[in-house]
Design an enzyme around this catalytic site. Structure first.
Site, PDB file in Angstrom:
ATOM      1  N   HIS A  56     -42.333  89.340  31.103  1.00 14.84           N
ATOM      2  CA  HIS A  56     -43.513  89.574  31.940  1.00 14.84           C
ATOM      3  C   HIS A  56     -44.726  89.315  31.047  1.00 14.84           C
ATOM      4  O   HIS A  56     -44.671  89.577  29.837  1.00 14.84           O
ATOM      5  CB  HIS A  56     -43.618  91.029  32.389  1.00 14.84           C
ATOM      6  CG  HIS A  56     -42.497  91.510  33.252  1.00 14.84           C
ATOM      7  ND1 HIS A  56     -41.310  91.928  32.740  1.00 14.84           N
ATOM      8  CD2 HIS A  56     -42.422  91.676  34.588  1.00 14.84           C
ATOM      9  CE1 HIS A  56     -40.537  92.320  33.736  1.00 14.84           C
ATOM     10  NE2 HIS A  56     -41.180  92.168  34.866  1.00 14.84           N
ATOM     11  N   ASP A  59     -45.200  92.150  28.763  1.00 12.11           N
ATOM     12  CA  ASP A  59     -44.171  92.409  27.741  1.00 12.11           C
ATOM     13  C   ASP A  59     -44.592  91.717  26.451  1.00 12.11           C
ATOM     14  O   ASP A  59     -44.318  92.188  25.350  1.00 12.11           O
ATOM     15  CB  ASP A  59     -42.804  91.828  28.129  1.00 12.11           C
ATOM     16  CG  ASP A  59     -42.235  92.412  29.400  1.00 12.11           C
ATOM     17  OD1 ASP A  59     -42.615  93.533  29.757  1.00 12.11           O
ATOM     18  OD2 ASP A  59     -41.408  91.721  30.030  1.00 12.11           O
ATOM     19  N   MET A  90     -37.774  81.565  31.809  1.00  9.87           N
ATOM     20  CA  MET A  90     -38.352  82.241  32.980  1.00  9.87           C
ATOM     21  C   MET A  90     -39.450  83.203  32.537  1.00  9.87           C
ATOM     22  O   MET A  90     -39.326  83.841  31.493  1.00  9.87           O
ATOM     23  CB  MET A  90     -37.240  83.014  33.707  1.00  9.87           C
ATOM     24  CG  MET A  90     -37.686  83.838  34.893  1.00  9.87           C
ATOM     25  SD  MET A  90     -38.189  85.533  34.484  1.00  9.87           S
ATOM     26  CE  MET A  90     -36.703  86.453  34.878  1.00  9.87           C
ATOM     27  N   GLU A 183     -37.503  87.966  44.174  1.00  5.05           N
ATOM     28  CA  GLU A 183     -36.447  88.946  43.885  1.00  5.05           C
ATOM     29  C   GLU A 183     -36.575  90.139  44.823  1.00  5.05           C
ATOM     30  O   GLU A 183     -37.600  90.812  44.850  1.00  5.05           O
ATOM     31  CB  GLU A 183     -36.557  89.408  42.426  1.00  5.05           C
ATOM     32  CG  GLU A 183     -35.489  90.419  42.053  1.00  5.05           C
ATOM     33  CD  GLU A 183     -35.500  90.769  40.577  1.00  5.05           C
ATOM     34  OE1 GLU A 183     -36.047  89.983  39.771  1.00  5.05           O
ATOM     35  OE2 GLU A 183     -34.964  91.837  40.233  1.00  5.05           O
ATOM     36  N   LYS A 185     -35.583  93.883  46.476  1.00  7.39           N
ATOM     37  CA  LYS A 185     -35.102  95.221  46.117  1.00  7.39           C
ATOM     38  C   LYS A 185     -35.472  96.143  47.279  1.00  7.39           C
ATOM     39  O   LYS A 185     -36.580  96.035  47.803  1.00  7.39           O
ATOM     40  CB  LYS A 185     -35.763  95.692  44.811  1.00  7.39           C
ATOM     41  CG  LYS A 185     -35.132  96.946  44.227  1.00  7.39           C
ATOM     42  CD  LYS A 185     -35.746  97.290  42.881  1.00  7.39           C
ATOM     43  CE  LYS A 185     -35.053  98.485  42.251  1.00  7.39           C
ATOM     44  NZ  LYS A 185     -35.692  98.906  40.992  1.00  7.39           N
ATOM     45  N   GLU A 219     -30.421  90.104  42.516  1.00 10.70           N
ATOM     46  CA  GLU A 219     -29.932  90.995  41.448  1.00 10.70           C
ATOM     47  C   GLU A 219     -28.803  91.858  42.000  1.00 10.70           C
ATOM     48  O   GLU A 219     -28.962  92.492  43.053  1.00 10.70           O
ATOM     49  CB  GLU A 219     -31.071  91.875  40.929  1.00 10.70           C
ATOM     50  CG  GLU A 219     -30.574  92.892  39.906  1.00 10.70           C
ATOM     51  CD  GLU A 219     -31.669  93.652  39.182  1.00 10.70           C
ATOM     52  OE1 GLU A 219     -32.666  93.004  38.809  1.00 10.70           O
ATOM     53  OE2 GLU A 219     -31.514  94.873  38.998  1.00 10.70           O
ATOM     54  N   HIS A 222     -29.666  95.452  43.020  1.00  5.33           N
ATOM     55  CA  HIS A 222     -30.587  95.630  44.151  1.00  5.33           C
ATOM     56  C   HIS A 222     -29.864  95.486  45.478  1.00  5.33           C
ATOM     57  O   HIS A 222     -30.141  96.226  46.431  1.00  5.33           O
ATOM     58  CB  HIS A 222     -31.741  94.635  44.039  1.00  5.33           C
ATOM     59  CG  HIS A 222     -32.574  94.855  42.817  1.00  5.33           C
ATOM     60  ND1 HIS A 222     -33.643  94.078  42.494  1.00  5.33           N
ATOM     61  CD2 HIS A 222     -32.486  95.793  41.830  1.00  5.33           C
ATOM     62  CE1 HIS A 222     -34.186  94.507  41.372  1.00  5.33           C
ATOM     63  NE2 HIS A 222     -33.486  95.547  40.946  1.00  5.33           N
ATOM     64  N   ASP A 247     -30.041  87.578  38.520  1.00  4.25           N
ATOM     65  CA  ASP A 247     -30.114  88.750  37.643  1.00  4.25           C
ATOM     66  C   ASP A 247     -28.775  89.467  37.684  1.00  4.25           C
ATOM     67  O   ASP A 247     -28.391  90.068  38.707  1.00  4.25           O
ATOM     68  CB  ASP A 247     -31.236  89.701  38.101  1.00  4.25           C
ATOM     69  CG  ASP A 247     -32.608  89.281  37.579  1.00  4.25           C
ATOM     70  OD1 ASP A 247     -32.700  88.252  36.885  1.00  4.25           O
ATOM     71  OD2 ASP A 247     -33.581  90.004  37.865  1.00  4.25           O
ATOM     72  N   ASP A 257     -31.532 103.414  40.836  1.00  5.90           N
ATOM     73  CA  ASP A 257     -31.513 102.092  40.197  1.00  5.90           C
ATOM     74  C   ASP A 257     -31.025 102.226  38.752  1.00  5.90           C
ATOM     75  O   ASP A 257     -31.720 102.766  37.895  1.00  5.90           O
ATOM     76  CB  ASP A 257     -32.956 101.558  40.228  1.00  5.90           C
ATOM     77  CG  ASP A 257     -33.108 100.222  39.559  1.00  5.90           C
ATOM     78  OD1 ASP A 257     -32.100  99.533  39.351  1.00  5.90           O
ATOM     79  OD2 ASP A 257     -34.257  99.876  39.248  1.00  5.90           O
ATOM     80  N   ASP A 259     -29.350  99.646  36.641  1.00  2.00           N
ATOM     81  CA  ASP A 259     -29.412  98.502  35.707  1.00  2.00           C
ATOM     82  C   ASP A 259     -28.310  98.572  34.643  1.00  2.00           C
ATOM     83  O   ASP A 259     -28.567  98.438  33.437  1.00  2.00           O
ATOM     84  CB  ASP A 259     -30.791  98.425  35.032  1.00  2.00           C
ATOM     85  CG  ASP A 259     -31.876  97.924  35.982  1.00  2.00           C
ATOM     86  OD1 ASP A 259     -31.551  97.193  36.931  1.00  2.00           O
ATOM     87  OD2 ASP A 259     -33.051  98.261  35.756  1.00  2.00           O
ATOM     88  N   ASP A 289     -30.269  91.321  33.626  1.00  2.00           N
ATOM     89  CA  ASP A 289     -31.402  92.223  33.878  1.00  2.00           C
ATOM     90  C   ASP A 289     -30.899  93.657  33.897  1.00  2.00           C
ATOM     91  O   ASP A 289     -30.757  94.282  34.944  1.00  2.00           O
ATOM     92  CB  ASP A 289     -32.097  91.870  35.196  1.00  2.00           C
ATOM     93  CG  ASP A 289     -33.457  92.540  35.267  1.00  2.00           C
ATOM     94  OD1 ASP A 289     -33.887  93.096  34.243  1.00  2.00           O
ATOM     95  OD2 ASP A 289     -34.083  92.525  36.337  1.00  2.00           O
TER      96      ASP A 289
END
Ligand code: GLT
Ligand code: MN
Ligand code: MN
Length: 390
Positions: A56, A59, A90, A183, A185, A219, A222, A247, A257, A259, A289
């Site tokens: 991102h 990030d 990406m 994406e 969710k 993902e 999700h 993802d 969630d 992950d 992810d």
């Protein structure tokens, strides 16, 4: 080299926010030190076999960084990329952490927020293009509501559409190579998120000005949070030519969630996902992810990253094993397929086809009595997954 060893050809990627996750959760503080972007790249280099690292905007460059700080971070990150051979396939924008996005970004009721969100995304596109990124993910984590009285959802989706249309045009006008991947969710962090499933995204894409530029980034977690079959969602995206990115992670059904590491919760789902990606020759990035447990230290984060890729590689082998298995082949060949001449009638409509179809006589009870050995097929699949090879 062992055939379970990942290589750049596998197109495995991680994000600065995934292996760099410090173990914070809604109830607890970080359990690991924060890593600078260059340190994450070096860690991935140590992991080995990783193709790329995604980020991102924030990030890489903190939202309040000054020019000198940004330049130093960029310099160190570029050095680490050169040292490790990692690329940046990406990028995406963080439109969810800052309080300005507390009630949405592209879909906010506040025109200032909407304009800022688009401006921030333009800058993230500029940043990613500097690193050669060709996929731009849009995850609308704050695009949603808890209070339905607060927003007209039709208008919210109109705003979403206008923002994406604007950004597609921006990318084209700058001659960037981006394809945009939406994406989905269903919830978290909002009570209800717009475009909650991959299916919603696929339908939305066809209402955009440049549908050819926009696909999806499904993902695992999700779709599982929505109680759906991920493998079917991915199949629909593949069939539509819209699987631009994926993802990979895992998720217990009915939980928050999580992950989790790919394949760690629902092995059979992961197996059929890998089979789908392999048999349909998906050639895009396979992005993990996910993040290591809060209990992990740096060594365990390395184990988490290696494990993510290794599980994919093991499942690739299992897919080959499964496809070649005589019992599986026999059972698949036993599935009744009926009279293939009927398909000639259904391939296109004509008055003649309709007349001929109308005249056919079907013996329902005979057709319904044809055996389907799906218990045996599923059991053999499970045995192969459990490592019983004979
Ligand atoms: C966030 C989210 C992910 C998205 C990322 C892209 S950020 O971690 O949970 O699923 O892919 O914005
Ligand atoms: Mn997620
Ligand atoms: Mn994701």
């Amino acid at each position: 080299m062992h055939d379970l060893t990942p290589t750049a050809n596998d197109r495995f990627t991680f994000g600065l926010w995934t292996v760099g996750n410090p173990g914070r959760d809604p109830f607890g503080d970080p359990t690991r030190p924060a890593l600078a972007p260059a340190e994450v790249a070096l860690l991935l280099g140590e992991v080995g076999g990783v193709y790329g690292v995604n980020f991102h905007d924030n990030d890489l460059i903190p939202i309040d960084a000054g020019d000198a700080e940004a330049a130093a971070i960029m310099r160190d990150f570029r050095t680490a990329l050169a040292q490790t051979g990692l690329c940046v396939p990406m990028v995406t924008t963080n439109l969810f952490s800052d309080p300005v996005f507390r009630d949405g970004a592209f879909t906010s009721n506040d025109a200032d927020v909407r304009a800022y969100a688009v401006q921030k995304t333009m800058r993230a596109m500029d940043l990613g293009a500097e690193f050669g990124a060709e996929i731009f993910v849009m995850w609308g984590g704050r695009e949603g509501a808890e209070v339905d009285a607060s927003k007209d959802p039709v208008e919210a989706l109109n705003r979403y559409r206008r923002a994406i249309n604007f950004l597609c045009a921006y990318s084209k006008n700058n001659e960037y190579a981006y394809r945009i991947a939406l994406e989905a969710k269903p919830n978290e962090p909002r009570g209800h998120i717009f475009l909650p499933t991959t299916g919603h995204c696929l339908a939305f894409i066809h209402t955009l000005d440049h549908p050819e530029m926009v696909g999806v980034n499904p993902e695992v977690a999700h779709e599982h949070m929505a109680g759906l079959n991920f493998h079917h969602a991915v199949a629909q995206a593949l069939g539509a030519g819209k699987l631009f990115h994926i993802d990979l992670n895992d998720q217990e059904f009915g939980r928050y969630d999580q992950d989790l590491r790919f394949g760690s919760a629902n092995l059979k789902h992961a197996f059929f996902l890998v089979r789908l990606l392999e048999t349909h020759a998906y050639s895009g990035m396979k992005h993990f992810d996910s993040h290591a447990f809060r209990t992990a230290d740096r060594d365990d984060v390395v184990a988490f990253a290696r494990g993510s890729m290794r599980t994919y590689k093991v499942l690739q082998k299992k897919v080959a094993r499964w496809s070649a298995d005589p019992e599986i082949r026999r059972l698949l060949a036993s599935i009744p397929t009926g009279d293939s001449r009927h398909d000639q009638l259904l391939v296109s409509y004509s008055a003649d086809h309709a007349d001929r179809l109308a005249e056919l006589v079907f013996d329902r009870s005979t057709i319904a009595a044809r055996p389907l050995f799906y218990e045996a097929l599923d059991q053999r699949t499970m045995e192969i997954l459990m490592g019983i090879d004979s």
